[in-house]
Enzyme design. Structure first.
Site, mmCIF file in Angstrom:
data_model
loop_
_atom_site.group_PDB
_atom_site.id
_atom_site.type_symbol
_atom_site.label_atom_id
_atom_site.label_comp_id
_atom_site.label_asym_id
_atom_site.label_seq_id
_atom_site.Cartn_x
_atom_site.Cartn_y
_atom_site.Cartn_z
ATOM 1 C CD GLU A 37 -3.101 0.131 -0.198
ATOM 2 O OE1 GLU A 37 -2.845 1.741 0.203
ATOM 3 O OE2 GLU A 37 -3.321 -0.034 -1.482
ATOM 4 C CG HIS A 39 5.858 0.483 -3.111
ATOM 5 N ND1 HIS A 39 5.775 -0.966 -2.547
ATOM 6 C CD2 HIS A 39 7.001 0.085 -2.952
ATOM 7 C CE1 HIS A 39 7.018 -1.867 -1.935
ATOM 8 N NE2 HIS A 39 7.683 -0.102 -3.038
ATOM 9 C CD GLN A 63 19.075 1.454 -2.715
ATOM 10 O OE1 GLN A 63 18.564 1.904 -4.500
ATOM 11 N NE2 GLN A 63 18.014 1.252 -2.077
ATOM 12 N N GLY A 149 8.632 8.545 -0.918
ATOM 13 C CA GLY A 149 8.051 8.200 0.231
ATOM 14 C C GLY A 149 8.728 8.346 1.445
ATOM 15 C CE LYS A 151 9.523 1.590 6.110
ATOM 16 N NZ LYS A 151 10.255 1.176 4.987
ATOM 17 C CB VAL A 178 0.946 3.991 3.589
ATOM 18 C CG1 VAL A 178 0.193 2.610 3.791
ATOM 19 C CG2 VAL A 178 0.887 4.715 3.106
ATOM 20 C CB SER A 188 8.752 -4.403 0.235
ATOM 21 O OG SER A 188 8.705 -3.823 -1.042
HETATM 22 P P1 AMP Z 1 11.143 1.169 -2.000
HETATM 23 O O1 AMP Z 1 10.575 -0.432 -2.928
HETATM 24 O O2 AMP Z 1 10.821 0.239 -0.637
HETATM 25 O O3 AMP Z 1 12.282 1.450 -2.118
HETATM 26 O O4 AMP Z 1 10.744 2.094 -2.267
HETATM 27 C C1 AMP Z 1 10.403 2.754 -3.371
HETATM 28 C C2 AMP Z 1 9.482 4.180 -3.180
HETATM 29 O O5 AMP Z 1 8.645 3.775 -2.256
HETATM 30 C C3 AMP Z 1 10.179 4.893 -1.957
HETATM 31 O O6 AMP Z 1 10.438 6.079 -2.641
HETATM 32 C C4 AMP Z 1 10.155 4.867 -0.515
HETATM 33 O O7 AMP Z 1 9.908 5.591 0.275
HETATM 34 C C5 AMP Z 1 8.089 4.548 -0.999
HETATM 35 N N1 AMP Z 1 7.866 3.897 0.530
HETATM 36 C C6 AMP Z 1 8.068 2.633 0.665
HETATM 37 N N2 AMP Z 1 8.162 2.343 1.822
HETATM 38 C C7 AMP Z 1 6.293 3.470 1.835
HETATM 39 C C8 AMP Z 1 5.386 3.928 2.599
HETATM 40 N N3 AMP Z 1 5.031 2.591 3.766
HETATM 41 N N4 AMP Z 1 4.511 5.417 2.577
HETATM 42 C C9 AMP Z 1 4.701 5.641 2.330
HETATM 43 N N5 AMP Z 1 5.652 5.121 0.809
HETATM 44 C C10 AMP Z 1 6.556 3.832 0.995
#
Ligand code: AMP
Length: 514
Positions: A37, A39, A63, A149, A151, A178, A188
């Protein structure tokens, strides 16, 4: 609509070229997949702001440190694709590692000091990899806006700097965290947690919540707030904190006192899972979007007025380096020229035929309160504005007038400072040039008046009559000027009280605008 599945950069470039040729706006949502959610909230925000949405799914090897979870990072491309298709995303870019890092690849982006503290200290090289892949994705997709995000707060700041420092022509939008029902930030990596771990993990967000409650109850000392965070987390010995700090988001330096916009950063380990979370402190009742604005766009020195920041939240002001509809979400990086071309012309239906421009301090700051809001929401600002100008509704208004705001969302609260007005005047000067047939300008309120006098007409502060005095006799005033943007003929300027100003009302000036 079917979602395009793109794996090569060549195909991606073709897709972007196609979107550009149709003059559509393009959004990129970069992810590493295993979508949840969090993403999807970025995708929804992107859909609200752009015509065409591309989501990239790429588990970026550069990374991850050598001892980290790159190999076992959750991957479920088919499920991700189905989710994105159900949200009618236009394209999913899922390239291979060799497509992004072909043999001989050797150039990296160094994100500077912010990349070396907290997450950067625990994960050396992490932000170098993040900045590099984000720059590559932005160059490959060439979106108008990119969505990230909160996050990953430190990542947001690194990318914000990247966009500013390297003059990237993209607007960055940051969306709130979220969370699961128990407060755990969706991630994830939560898939790594056992049922038992899952319970313990929620202590991270609980500790932040308690710190926030203490701050809102009047505790401003970060030491005390951090003690509370540790006390909450220490209940579960398996949950080990890597760090807990409260920082100034511009410098990432720990702060002794919490200010609106200060950020608490947490990272912990639970079994093999590493979890991060954060909290932006804001005035009581502030929305997540406002907190993001406070953290990402206000200058540190501007965040509190007076000795005790909490006592002065009403006077809180933001001076934002970039521009306008950032009220909607948060930070923006877009050069003025592109900004005007992309966003302004959409607001003003007919630039050629507009004869009267209305400039109001903070006029369309609230998206629901703007006469350009679609669908239209009745509101006191618009109603009183229509009375002043002698029109019955937004249709009539838009047919004859164009509205712009003086201070934009660079300022909130009841004070707008000189620096903010000067900054916004840059855009206002350019906006004026967009209306070649301008005959009159209606200036609403004192801030727009001051900005116009100082920064458009270039008048000395000492020569500017106080607003109240100017309007005293008939509730409005008029003068005729030659504008730097309209040197061929005179333009009539009407100065009026702002429609939201309770104690004074300007009589209708409709007869003078014919
Ligand atoms: P990631 O797949 O972990 O690299 O995340 C991809 C994007 O989704 C990044 O900009 C994260 O900050 C955002 N994101 C991941 N988890 C959340 C969350 N719980 N709430 C809001 N955005 C998120």
């Amino acid at each position: 609509m079917t979602t395009r599945r793109i794996t090569t950069l060549f195909e991606m470039k073709q897709f972007t070229a196609e979107v550009r040729s149709r003059a559509k706006s393009l959004a990129l949502v970069p992810t590493m997949g295993a979508l949840h959610e969090g993403h999807l909230s970025l995708v929804r925000q992107a859909k609200a702001q752009c015509d065409v949405i591309v989501v990239s799914i790429f588990v970026n090897p550069t990374q991850f440190g050598p001892a980290e979870d790159f190999a076992r990072y959750p991957r479920d491309l088919e499920n991700d694709f189905d989710l994105l298709e159900s949200l009618t995303v236009h394209a999913v870019l899922a390239p291979s590692s060799t497509e992004i890092y072909p043999a001989g690849f050797s150039t990296f982006v160094d994100p500077g000091p912010i990349g070396t503290v907290f997450e950067g200290a625990v994960r050396p090289g992490h932000f170098r990899g993040v900045a590099t892949v984000v720059l590559k994705l932005l160059n490959i997709v060439r979106p108008d806006m990119a969505f990230f995000g909160q996050k990953d707060f430190q990542q947001v700041v690194v990318i914000h700097r990247l966009i500013q420092d390297l003059n990237l022509p993209v607007r960055m939008v940051v969306c709130p965290i979220v969370r699961e029902a128990d407060g755990l930030a969706k991630s994830s990596r939560n898939l790594y947690l056992s049922i038992e771990d899952r319970k313990a993990a929620s202590l991270l967000s609980l500790s932040l919540k308690r710190a926030e409650e203490m701050a809102q109850g009047g505790e401003g000392e970060t030491q005390k707030l951090l003690e509370e965070i540790h006390k909450t987390v220490d209940v579960e010995p398996r949950l080990q904190l890597d760090y807990a700090a409260i920082v100034d988001p511009a410098s990432f330096e720990p702060v002794p006192q919490v200010l609106p916009g200060s950020v608490a950063l947490l990272a912990g380990r639970l079994g093999t899972a590493r979890l991060i979370d954060n909290l932006i402190f804001g005035p009581p009742g502030s929305t997540p979007e406002l907190k993001l604005q406070l953290a990402l766009t206000a200058h540190a020195a501007d965040k509190g007025i007076g000795a005790t920041p909490r006592a002065d939240v009403d006077n809180l002001r933001l001076s934002i380096e970039n521009c306008r509809d950032c009220a909607a979400v948060s930070s923006i990086s877009l050069p003025a020229r592109e900004f005007l071309a992309k966003y302004l012309k959409r607001d003003y239906p007919d630039l050629q035929s507009t004869r009267v421009l209305v400039i109001g301090g903070c006029a369309p700051i609230d998206p629901d309160g703007s006469p350009y809001c679609r669908p239209e929401t009745p509101n006191p600002f618009a109603t009183k504005l229509y009375d002043l100008l002698g029109v019955r509704n937004s249709g009539e208004f838009k047919a004859r007038f164009a509205l712009t705001d003086a201070a934009r969302c660079h300022a909130i609260g009841n004070r707008v400072d000189e620096r903010t007005l000067e900054y916004c005047a840059k855009h206002l000067r350019q906006e004026l040039k967009l209306f070649p047939n301008l005959q009159s300008i209606v200036i609403l309120g004192e801030y727009a008046y001051l900005q116009f006098q100082r920064h458009i007409l270039g008048r000395e502060r000492a020569r500017i009559k106080p607003f109240g005095e100017l309007l005293k006799s008939q509730g409005w005033a008029q003068e005729t000027v030659r504008l730097p943007s309209h040197t061929e003929r005179d333009v009539r300027i009407f100065y009026c009280y702002h429609p939201t100003f309770e104690s004074k009302k300007t009589p209708s000036i409709a007869p003078y605008l014919e």
